[in-house]
Design an enzyme around this catalytic site. Sequence first.
Site, PDB file in Angstrom:
ATOM      1  CB  SER A 161       8.336  -1.331  -5.539  1.00 29.12           C
ATOM      2  OG  SER A 161       8.922  -2.257  -4.666  1.00 29.12           O
ATOM      3  CE  LYS A 187       2.807  -2.226  -4.579  1.00 31.69           C
ATOM      4  NZ  LYS A 187       4.160  -1.611  -4.502  1.00 31.69           N
ATOM      5  CB  SER A 199       6.618  -4.690  -4.179  1.00 31.41           C
ATOM      6  OG  SER A 199       6.317  -3.304  -4.172  1.00 31.41           O
TER       7      SER A 199
END
Lengths: 95, 485
Positions: free
Chosen positions: B175, B76, B151
Amino acid sequence: MSLDKEKIKHVAKLARISVDEAKVDSLTKDLNSIFKFIEQLNELNTDKVEPLTSILNRSLRSRKDEINDGKIREKILKNSPKKNEEFFVVPKVVE
Amino acid sequence: MSNITNQSLSEILESINSKKISSLELTQAYIKNIENAKKLNAFVTTTFDQALENAKKFDNKPNNDQLLSGIPLAVKDLFCTENVKTTAGSNILNNFVPSYESTVTKNLWNNGAFLLGKLNCDEFAMGSSNETSFFGNVINPVGDHLVPGGSSGGSSSALAADLTPATIGTDTGGSIRQPASFTGTVGLKPTYGLCSRWGIVAFASSLDQAGPMTKTVNDCSIMLEAMSGFDEKDSTSINKKKESYSKNLKDNIKGLKIGIPKEYRVDNMPKEIDELWEKGKKILKDLGAQLIDISLPHTKYALPTYYIVAPAEASSNLARYDGVRYGYRSQKGKDLIEMYENTRSEGFGDEVKRRILIGTYVLSSGYYDAYYLKAQKVRQLIKKDFDDSFTKVDAILTPSTPSSAFKIGEKTNDPVSMYLNDIFTVPVNLAGLPALSLPAGLDKQGYPLGLQLIGKALDEQKILNIGYAFEKNCGYKNEIKKWWS
């Protein structure tokens, strides 16, 4: 309670975010719907509850106040949008 | 040999360690997949040259005694990576190149892995659909019109599309678990303090936690083992002996007590979610676990509490973006204050600005007690609900999300409906507990659905074991058609 446009502009000033006049109405609507949702908490009586300040049930570890790095000025300045030799540069603040 | 990139991380590791495949061949296979999957928009940055070089280095001098020997990994774009651009999905960090490596990624590299690229995410990890990213929507490989969750949406999309053998995300309110649920993958939010937060772009410091996203539970245990551990540089890092989650993985769950909280049956929940939950209960019962009805009475207050605590911490954390030391700077404005205001207005997207304003308001003079202090008190009640339940049960089973993946654009105009996505995941963050989302079935449309196992603090091994047993008996198969290449 409801947030009006003036209040939102004041909060934006505190947060150092300029708000586009054209967007104030939709922002006001969104924030009010969020606060309406948040205010469900008022249903609960919390008079006798201690606030939770740390999930870890212990105080944070501290370290000795000793220098353990340094001489990284170049690395720190590397990502600056504007610099002058050893300094960050900002718009003039004193005449 | 069938396509190596379809396989789980543990299978790939076996192939690497038995020299059936070289790290270079493996890396090339992923690069090819990534180049064919541009439509998914899962990557913000790729580091192919660096990855190929690292793969060759490994092949020339293989060290097979590591947890992740010769494995390329995309992560990420919230983890700072030395000399590789790190954006947090934001315009304000569009040109930020860290001079240091986050502890969690460093741990992965120390275990033999190397970087393949940086994955798209909601801006500053604020979102449940990956639609708030400055770099555009990510597409769910399950369907071209679906969000991948958020997310960590780039992470879930890349993993499900075979663009990385495993990945890591961060989870502040769901997330990791919600995107895992939306893509039929496994996602773990560890106990607060198990993985270091040092070098991760901060959102809400009392809630943020990094964790693995993988294809199988075994893979999840390998990744957790590699990434976790005490770190002096994070003052909330827990100092404890490192555990061998993968070695200790067991599928015997006989006699374990599984709590079923009645408050997780919410109004308007689709029947399919209820059926999925029933299916999960039956699987665990058939494996010898004991189901126990429990109550977590303050569950409905978790989301409103979260939407005070998280924005408050975010408004404070994001004060650092001032256009002076790093990141974007606006050219407009006649003085320093106007420069700040324009920089932050142009640099942040709408959702981030909304949350900074909420946070600034709830912390402002005259409102602090009514909002922030109130939320801290309710957070105490939510934690106490879990503490009480865990005197009676070993773990708790709930659905991961109230629905399957929704359509792109479906919820962007109504922030509260977007927030409701995290209704089952947020309580865990507020209480600092570990929770695992497991793929458990498909809905009528064929979209994946997940179930969540919540454990006691630092009881990751137990929920991994339950998950491992569940996975073997659930019969879930991820059959995503590669429509994008």
